[in-house]
Scaffold this motif. Structure first.
Motif, short mmCIF file in Angstrom:
data_model
loop_
_atom_site.label_atom_id
_atom_site.label_comp_id
_atom_site.label_asym_id
_atom_site.label_seq_id
_atom_site.Cartn_x
_atom_site.Cartn_y
_atom_site.Cartn_z
N ARG A 221 0.80 -1.18 -0.02
CA ARG A 221 0.12 0.15 0.19
C ARG A 221 0.93 1.17 -0.06
NH1 ARG A 221 -3.02 -1.10 4.85
NH2 ARG A 221 -4.32 -2.17 3.68
N ILE A 222 0.85 2.00 -1.02
CA ILE A 222 1.79 3.17 -1.02
C ILE A 222 0.79 4.57 -0.83
CG2 ILE A 222 3.19 4.35 -2.51
CD1 ILE A 222 3.52 1.96 -4.26
N TYR A 223 1.34 5.18 0.15
CA TYR A 223 1.00 6.54 0.64
C TYR A 223 2.15 7.49 0.49
CZ TYR A 223 -3.20 4.17 3.17
OH TYR A 223 -3.95 3.82 3.52
N GLU A 224 1.96 8.60 -0.16
CA GLU A 224 2.85 9.82 -0.56
C GLU A 224 4.28 9.05 -1.00
OE1 GLU A 224 2.86 12.31 2.72
OE2 GLU A 224 0.60 12.50 2.58
N THR B 281 -2.09 4.08 -3.27
CA THR B 281 -1.95 3.05 -4.52
C THR B 281 -1.59 1.92 -4.27
OG1 THR B 281 -1.64 5.04 -5.85
CG2 THR B 281 -0.77 3.10 -6.86
N LEU B 282 -2.33 0.96 -4.88
CA LEU B 282 -1.75 -0.69 -4.53
C LEU B 282 -0.63 -0.96 -5.53
CD1 LEU B 282 -5.06 -2.13 -3.86
CD2 LEU B 282 -3.44 -1.56 -2.18
N LYS B 283 0.34 -1.56 -5.19
CA LYS B 283 1.44 -2.21 -5.95
C LYS B 283 1.48 -3.55 -5.42
CE LYS B 283 6.34 -1.95 -5.57
NZ LYS B 283 7.18 -1.21 -5.33
N VAL B 284 1.55 -4.41 -6.45
CA VAL B 284 1.82 -5.95 -6.26
C VAL B 284 2.97 -6.18 -7.03
CG1 VAL B 284 0.20 -6.76 -7.73
CG2 VAL B 284 0.96 -8.31 -6.16
N GLU B 285 3.93 -7.11 -6.52
CA GLU B 285 5.04 -7.72 -7.38
C GLU B 285 4.92 -8.94 -7.44
OE1 GLU B 285 8.41 -6.80 -4.86
OE2 GLU B 285 8.53 -4.74 -5.29
N VAL B 286 4.82 -9.53 -8.74
CA VAL B 286 4.47 -11.05 -9.26
C VAL B 286 5.62 -11.46 -9.88
CG1 VAL B 286 2.80 -12.42 -10.54
CG2 VAL B 286 2.09 -10.01 -9.74
N GLY C 289 11.20 -13.67 -14.38
CA GLY C 289 11.02 -12.18 -14.15
C GLY C 289 9.98 -11.81 -13.25
N THR C 290 10.04 -10.40 -13.00
CA THR C 290 9.05 -9.74 -12.14
C THR C 290 8.23 -8.72 -12.60
OG1 THR C 290 10.58 -10.11 -10.25
CG2 THR C 290 8.83 -8.39 -9.78
N ALA C 291 6.77 -9.05 -12.73
CA ALA C 291 6.02 -8.00 -13.04
C ALA C 291 5.46 -7.11 -11.90
CB ALA C 291 4.71 -8.83 -13.59
N VAL C 292 5.57 -5.72 -12.13
CA VAL C 292 4.62 -4.98 -11.11
C VAL C 292 3.40 -4.44 -11.59
CG1 VAL C 292 5.25 -2.90 -9.75
CG2 VAL C 292 7.30 -4.41 -10.22
N VAL C 293 2.29 -4.52 -10.81
CA VAL C 293 1.24 -4.13 -11.07
C VAL C 293 0.70 -2.76 -9.96
CG1 VAL C 293 -1.44 -4.51 -11.47
CG2 VAL C 293 0.25 -6.06 -12.00
N THR C 294 0.38 -1.56 -10.76
CA THR C 294 0.18 -0.61 -9.63
C THR C 294 -1.38 -0.36 -10.04
OG1 THR C 294 0.90 1.22 -11.08
CG2 THR C 294 2.49 0.33 -9.22
N PRO D 68 6.04 2.87 0.04
CA PRO D 68 5.55 1.63 0.27
C PRO D 68 5.34 1.14 1.57
CG PRO D 68 7.70 1.50 -0.65
CD PRO D 68 7.44 2.96 -0.21
N TYR D 69 4.25 0.54 2.19
CA TYR D 69 4.08 -0.22 3.20
C TYR D 69 3.70 -1.78 2.75
CZ TYR D 69 3.95 4.35 5.37
OH TYR D 69 4.26 5.78 5.87
N CYS D 70 4.56 -2.67 3.10
CA CYS D 70 4.29 -4.20 2.84
C CYS D 70 3.15 -4.68 3.56
CB CYS D 70 5.60 -4.74 3.21
SG CYS D 70 5.41 -6.40 2.61
#
Length: 182
Positions: free
Chosen positions: A63-66, A90-95, A104-109, A69-71
């Motif tokens: 969870r990203i504030y300003e 904003t949400l971010k997920v590393e897949v 590889g790593t996909a990053v979804v925001t 990132p907070y895991c």
């Protein structure tokens, strides 16, 4: 291969963006009304874009504030049900693939997350009536354990007050001023 997608349905819906270097196809599904805290975000990896064969992945949610990132350490699933805690973030997920043939790593925001208009209307109606008070139990965020201690949450036109009433000891009160402007 480097894959970047930016998908917008219409101006009031936030985009989700997929970035990173990865060798699999990623399917991102938003269920419910986007971009609100009442929606669900699901991410599935496939061998190809025809979505016939899913591959095992590991997902790390933030969870990203300003820009900080907070895991979300307790979330390991490929699906996340948004909540009121996500509003303003904003949400971010590393897949990452767990299969040797895919790397590889996909990053979804996704976001920013907003308060659902129906929830907002309900809250405004409560406030218009002078407020309300609810019984609560505190929850340990790390363990999910529900406290046996009683408490209350009071919502008025200008503040939120949380009161914890322990079986023994002194009552604790936390009071927050707020505004519900856009």
């Amino acid at each position: 291969m480097d894959k970047v997608f930016n998908l917008l349905s219409f101006a009031s819906t936030p985009s989700y963006t997929v970035t990173g270097t990865f060798s699999y196809y990623l399917d991102v599904v938003v269920k419910g009304d986007a971009p609100y805290q009442t929606s669900t975000l699901s991410i599935t990896a496939y061998t190809k874009s025809n979505k016939k064969i899913a591959i095992a992945t590991s997902c790390k949610w933030y969870r990203i504030y300003e820009n900080r990132p907070y895991c979300l350490a307790t979330i390991h699933s490929n699906t996340y049900q948004l909540s009121a805690e996500d509003i303003g973030s904003t949400l971010k997920v590393e897949v990452q693939s767990l299969e040797d043939d895919y790397s590889g790593t996909a990053v979804v925001t996704y976001g920013p997350i907003r308060l659902d208009p129906n929830v907002r209307n309900t809250l405004e109606n409560i406030l218009g009536a002078g407020g309300s008070k609810f019984s609560i139990h505190l929850v340990n965020e790390e363990t999910g354990e529900v406290s046996n201690e009683q408490g209350s949450l009071a919502l008025t036109n200008d503040y939120i007050r949380v009161t914890e009433t322990p079986a023994r000891g002194k009552e604790r009160v936390v009071k927050f001023k707020y505004s519900y402007d856009n």
